[in-house]
Design an enzyme around this catalytic site. Structure first.
Site, PDB file in Angstrom:
ATOM      1  N   ARG A  96      -8.873  -0.252   4.005  1.00  0.00           N
ATOM      2  CA  ARG A  96      -7.967   0.734   3.391  1.00  0.00           C
ATOM      3  C   ARG A  96      -6.653   0.090   2.969  1.00  0.00           C
ATOM      4  NH1 ARG A  96      -5.997   4.700   7.153  1.00  0.00           N
ATOM      5  NH2 ARG A  96      -4.657   4.921   5.364  1.00  0.00           N
ATOM      6  N   ASP A 138       5.467  20.275   7.839  1.00  0.00           N
ATOM      7  CA  ASP A 138       6.535  21.280   7.813  1.00  0.00           C
ATOM      8  C   ASP A 138       7.742  20.849   6.979  1.00  0.00           C
ATOM      9  OD1 ASP A 138       6.484  19.429   9.982  1.00  0.00           O
ATOM     10  OD2 ASP A 138       8.231  20.408  10.844  1.00  0.00           O
ATOM     11  N   ARG A 182       0.530  14.753  12.500  1.00  0.00           N
ATOM     12  CA  ARG A 182       1.198  14.505  11.218  1.00  0.00           C
ATOM     13  C   ARG A 182       1.422  15.782  10.425  1.00  0.00           C
ATOM     14  NH1 ARG A 182      -1.281   8.903   8.888  1.00  0.00           N
ATOM     15  NH2 ARG A 182       0.734   8.623   7.977  1.00  0.00           N
ATOM     16  N   ASP A 199       4.128   0.612  11.853  1.00  0.00           N
ATOM     17  CA  ASP A 199       2.935  -0.031  11.290  1.00  0.00           C
ATOM     18  C   ASP A 199       2.759  -1.481  11.766  1.00  0.00           C
ATOM     19  OD1 ASP A 199       2.313   2.295  10.009  1.00  0.00           O
ATOM     20  OD2 ASP A 199       2.899   1.630   8.013  1.00  0.00           O
ATOM     21  N   VAL A 243       7.498   7.187  16.529  1.00  0.00           N
ATOM     22  CA  VAL A 243       7.231   7.803  15.216  1.00  0.00           C
ATOM     23  C   VAL A 243       5.956   8.643  15.235  1.00  0.00           C
ATOM     24  CG1 VAL A 243       6.864   7.350  12.761  1.00  0.00           C
ATOM     25  CG2 VAL A 243       8.477   5.943  14.059  1.00  0.00           C
ATOM     26  N   LYS A 281       0.840  -1.208   0.000  1.00  0.00           N
ATOM     27  CA  LYS A 281       0.000   0.000   0.000  1.00  0.00           C
ATOM     28  C   LYS A 281       0.873   1.255   0.000  1.00  0.00           C
ATOM     29  CE  LYS A 281      -1.746   1.893   3.947  1.00  0.00           C
ATOM     30  NZ  LYS A 281      -1.528   3.347   3.985  1.00  0.00           N
ATOM     31  N   ASN A 282       1.864   1.269   0.889  1.00  0.00           N
ATOM     32  CA  ASN A 282       2.640   2.493   1.061  1.00  0.00           C
ATOM     33  C   ASN A 282       3.572   2.776  -0.103  1.00  0.00           C
ATOM     34  OD1 ASN A 282       1.354   2.935   3.414  1.00  0.00           O
ATOM     35  ND2 ASN A 282       3.066   2.421   4.767  1.00  0.00           N
ATOM     36  N   CYS A 311      -4.921  13.181  12.008  1.00  0.00           N
ATOM     37  CA  CYS A 311      -5.599  11.915  11.861  1.00  0.00           C
ATOM     38  C   CYS A 311      -5.494  11.196  13.187  1.00  0.00           C
ATOM     39  CB  CYS A 311      -5.028  11.098  10.713  1.00  0.00           C
ATOM     40  SG  CYS A 311      -3.401  10.487  11.036  1.00  0.00           S
ATOM     41  N   ARG A 326      -4.919  10.699   3.765  1.00  0.00           N
ATOM     42  CA  ARG A 326      -3.829  11.649   3.934  1.00  0.00           C
ATOM     43  C   ARG A 326      -2.746  11.461   2.868  1.00  0.00           C
ATOM     44  NH1 ARG A 326      -0.489  14.735   7.651  1.00  0.00           N
ATOM     45  NH2 ARG A 326       1.541  14.150   6.879  1.00  0.00           N
TER      46      ARG A 326
HETATM   47  C1  UD1 Z   1       4.224   6.797   6.035  1.00  0.00           C
HETATM   48  C2  UD1 Z   1       3.288   5.619   5.904  1.00  0.00           C
HETATM   49  C3  UD1 Z   1       2.783   5.164   7.268  1.00  0.00           C
HETATM   50  C4  UD1 Z   1       3.959   4.878   8.177  1.00  0.00           C
HETATM   51  C5  UD1 Z   1       4.902   6.084   8.221  1.00  0.00           C
HETATM   52  C6  UD1 Z   1       6.163   5.805   9.017  1.00  0.00           C
HETATM   53  C7  UD1 Z   1       2.263   5.956   3.766  1.00  0.00           C
HETATM   54  C8  UD1 Z   1       1.011   6.235   2.996  1.00  0.00           C
HETATM   55  N1  UD1 Z   1       2.156   5.989   5.068  1.00  0.00           N
HETATM   56  O1  UD1 Z   1       3.470   7.885   6.584  1.00  0.00           O
HETATM   57  O2  UD1 Z   1       2.013   3.981   7.094  1.00  0.00           O
HETATM   58  O3  UD1 Z   1       3.481   4.612   9.481  1.00  0.00           O
HETATM   59  O4  UD1 Z   1       5.301   6.449   6.888  1.00  0.00           O
HETATM   60  O5  UD1 Z   1       6.805   4.684   8.541  1.00  0.00           O
HETATM   61  O6  UD1 Z   1       3.296   5.672   3.196  1.00  0.00           O
HETATM   62  N2  UD1 Z   1       6.226  14.651  10.347  1.00  0.00           N
HETATM   63  C9  UD1 Z   1       6.287  15.986  10.655  1.00  0.00           C
HETATM   64  N3  UD1 Z   1       6.427  16.869   9.624  1.00  0.00           N
HETATM   65  C10 UD1 Z   1       6.493  16.487   8.323  1.00  0.00           C
HETATM   66  C11 UD1 Z   1       6.418  15.121   8.018  1.00  0.00           C
HETATM   67  C12 UD1 Z   1       6.270  14.212   9.057  1.00  0.00           C
HETATM   68  O7  UD1 Z   1       6.226  16.375  11.811  1.00  0.00           O
HETATM   69  O8  UD1 Z   1       6.617  17.357   7.429  1.00  0.00           O
HETATM   70  C13 UD1 Z   1       6.087  13.682  11.445  1.00  0.00           C
HETATM   71  C14 UD1 Z   1       4.737  12.987  11.424  1.00  0.00           C
HETATM   72  O9  UD1 Z   1       3.756  13.737  12.120  1.00  0.00           O
HETATM   73  C15 UD1 Z   1       5.052  11.682  12.124  1.00  0.00           C
HETATM   74  C16 UD1 Z   1       6.512  11.410  11.703  1.00  0.00           C
HETATM   75  O10 UD1 Z   1       7.025  12.651  11.262  1.00  0.00           O
HETATM   76  O11 UD1 Z   1       4.995  11.843  13.511  1.00  0.00           O
HETATM   77  C17 UD1 Z   1       6.666  10.366  10.624  1.00  0.00           C
HETATM   78  O12 UD1 Z   1       5.951  10.763   9.490  1.00  0.00           O
HETATM   79  P1  UD1 Z   1       6.307  10.240   8.027  1.00  0.00           P
HETATM   80  O13 UD1 Z   1       7.541   9.380   8.072  1.00  0.00           O
HETATM   81  O14 UD1 Z   1       6.312  11.407   7.128  1.00  0.00           O
HETATM   82  O15 UD1 Z   1       5.073   9.299   7.741  1.00  0.00           O
HETATM   83  P2  UD1 Z   1       4.053   9.372   6.534  1.00  0.00           P
HETATM   84  O16 UD1 Z   1       4.775   9.568   5.255  1.00  0.00           O
HETATM   85  O17 UD1 Z   1       2.948  10.286   6.884  1.00  0.00           O
END
Ligand code: UD1
Length: 432
Positions: free
Chosen positions: A406, A133, A130, A314, A336, A25-26, A125, A101
């Site tokens: 999902r 920035d 999430r 996950d 995370v 999925k990811n 969410c 998202r």
């Molecule tokens: C992706 C995966 C999700 C997985 C996660 C971590 C998809 C669709 N989803 O989510 O299943 O659990 O990676 O392996 O691929 N953060 C910030 N600012 C940012 C970006 C992220 O603060 O600009 C924080 C997020 O709030 C979170 C952490 O960083 O606490 C990790 O987020 P990120 O690695 O970006 O996860 P996703 O890409 O949202």
């Protein structure tokens, strides 16, 4: 997929056999988004039949792409054709971003294709706020200008995209991906330091390289992207879903197995397999298959979630079910996401002994769980509650299963084929 449906699982039946694991999925959501960067038809294979893919199809159709399922052309159900020659819009509406998202991963591709994008801002969410920035600041470093107003992210590139050296504050999967997709056609070279190293990042880089991009180092914290003038459409097979595989291995672990998952690269499951072994599993590993069997009682272990190759967030909920049944205490630390323990309260309703202290969960193993009505608080939590139901006394009724749909293709059917006593029923037909 009817949101009024629930999953009813009656515990106590051992499960065993082989499960075929689908595409990740990811990964596939980002591959679909990335397809808009070229004109022409992209073919994706190993596409899972999950509702998040349906939402991404809608996102693509909203901007003018033509999406066809394999069976419309006499091909397999897991193939998708995406024709992107005549895109008509760079705007992704709130209704779609609110549904999923990961729609935010269209931002980088739209910027590359149109030099601009207008994407609704995702809200928080259930697993945390999430933030975006890092997506925003790293794209700004490439020359993207942002205006956030009326709930939309408006991106423009008045001076074009120019390669830059960027250090991410955290190994964000989404920020690394958006940055890779926005920089493939930037002028000059982009270096991403502290990049996420997930296998899905490598899959995306391989996909982009097959479109003509020049990306090196994906899968390491230092990714180098040499800008090219244009991309062409391509054909690609989505990498196997390590989280789906880990989920089924945990399902085998609670009941004893043996369970074999095939269609996944065992290297992608590294630390999860190590933890399963620590908890009492015998593992047999081949090229694209892992077999798991447990003859001893479950042992406790400590887990802390971290970006890859650390333990995947996950799989945290699924392993909490295992820890709940181990002989002794385990500490699970979530690093995370800020709010990923909501599920613990549901598991406690089944008799688990869990105390939450900030981002630590102290889990004391109990001798058995008891079936109860429970609510899926998110995708992985839902899958984990079903697993808990496999060994609980009596029936467990899992609500809000649209979360499970999902990200898991035919979760119930696959567990049924392994011998589980499980079915989807209409909520109103329940007499629990
Ligand atoms: C992706 C995966 C999700 C997985 C996660 C971590 C998809 C669709 N989803 O989510 O299943 O659990 O990676 O392996 O691929 N953060 C910030 N600012 C940012 C970006 C992220 O603060 O600009 C924080 C997020 O709030 C979170 C952490 O960083 O606490 C990790 O987020 P990120 O690695 O970006 O996860 P996703 O890409 O949202």
């Amino acid at each position: 997929m009817d949101s009024r449906e629930v999953i009813v699982v009656t515990g106590g039946k051992p499960i065993s056999g082989t499960v075929h694991i689908g595409g990740a999925k990811n990964s596939v959501l980002k591959l679909m988004a990335a397809s808009v960067m070229a004109q022409g038809e992209t073919r994706l294979d190993n596409v899972p039949l999950i509702s998040d893919v349906d939402v991404m199809c809608e996102v693509l159709e909203t901007i003018g792409a033509k999406v066809e399922r394999g069976e419309q052309r006499g091909e397999g159900r897991h193939t998708l054709f995406i024709e992107t020659s005549d895109l008509t819009s760079y705007r992704t509406p709130y209704e779609l971003v609110a549904k999923m998202r990961a729609s935010i991963s269209i931002l980088g591709p739209l910027i590359t294709r149109f030099g601009r994008a207008c994407v609704a801002m995702p809200g928080g969410c259930q697993i945390g706020s999430r933030g975006l920035d890092m997506h925003i600041s790293s794209l700004e470093a490439l020359g993207v200008q942002f205006d956030m107003s009326h709930g939309y992210i408006n991106a423009t590139t008045p001076n074009g995209l120019i390669g830059a050296e960027i250090i991410l504050d955290f190994q964000s999967v989404g920020a690394t991906e958006n940055l890779m997709m926005a920089s493939v056609c930037a002028k000059g070279t982009t270096a991403i330091h502290n990049a996420a190293c997930e296998p899905e990042i490598v899959d995306l880089a391989e996909f982009l390289n097959s479109m003509g991009a020049q990306i090196e180092g994906a899968g390491t914290p230092n990714v180098i992207i040499h800008g090219v003038s244009e991309l062409h459409s391509t054909t690609h097979k989505t990498v196997g879903d390590r989280i789906e595989a880990g989920t089924f291995l945990v399902a085998g672990a609670v009941t004893g197995g043996p369970v074999t998952v095939e269609g996944v690269n065992p290297d992608h499951l590294g630390l999860a397999l190590k933890k399963l072994h620590e908890m009492g599993a015998d593992l047999v590993i081949t090229d694209n298959m892992v077999t798991f069997e447990r003859t001893e009682e479950l042992r406790p272990t400590d887990i802390q979630t971290l970006p890859h190759p650390g333990f995947p967030t996950d799989l945290q909920a699924q392993f909490m079910v295992l820890a709940s049944l181990a002989r002794g205490g385990s500490i699970i630390t979530e690093n995370v996401f800020e709010n990923r323990f909501m599920f613990a309260a549901e598991l406690a309703r089944m008799g688990a002994d869990i105390r939450i202290d900030g981002h630590h969960a102290l889990v004391n193993g109990v001798s058995h769980l008891s079936g109860a009505p429970v609510n899926s608080t998110d995708l992985r939590a839902g899958a984990a509650l079903v697993i808990a139901g496999l060994v609980a006394d009596g029936p467990t009724c899992v609500y809000s299963i649209h979360h499970i749909d999902r990200g898991y293709e035919d979760y119930v059917g696959k567990l049924c084929a392994l011998g589980a006593d499980i079915e989807r029923v209409q909520a109103q037909a329940l007499s629990l």
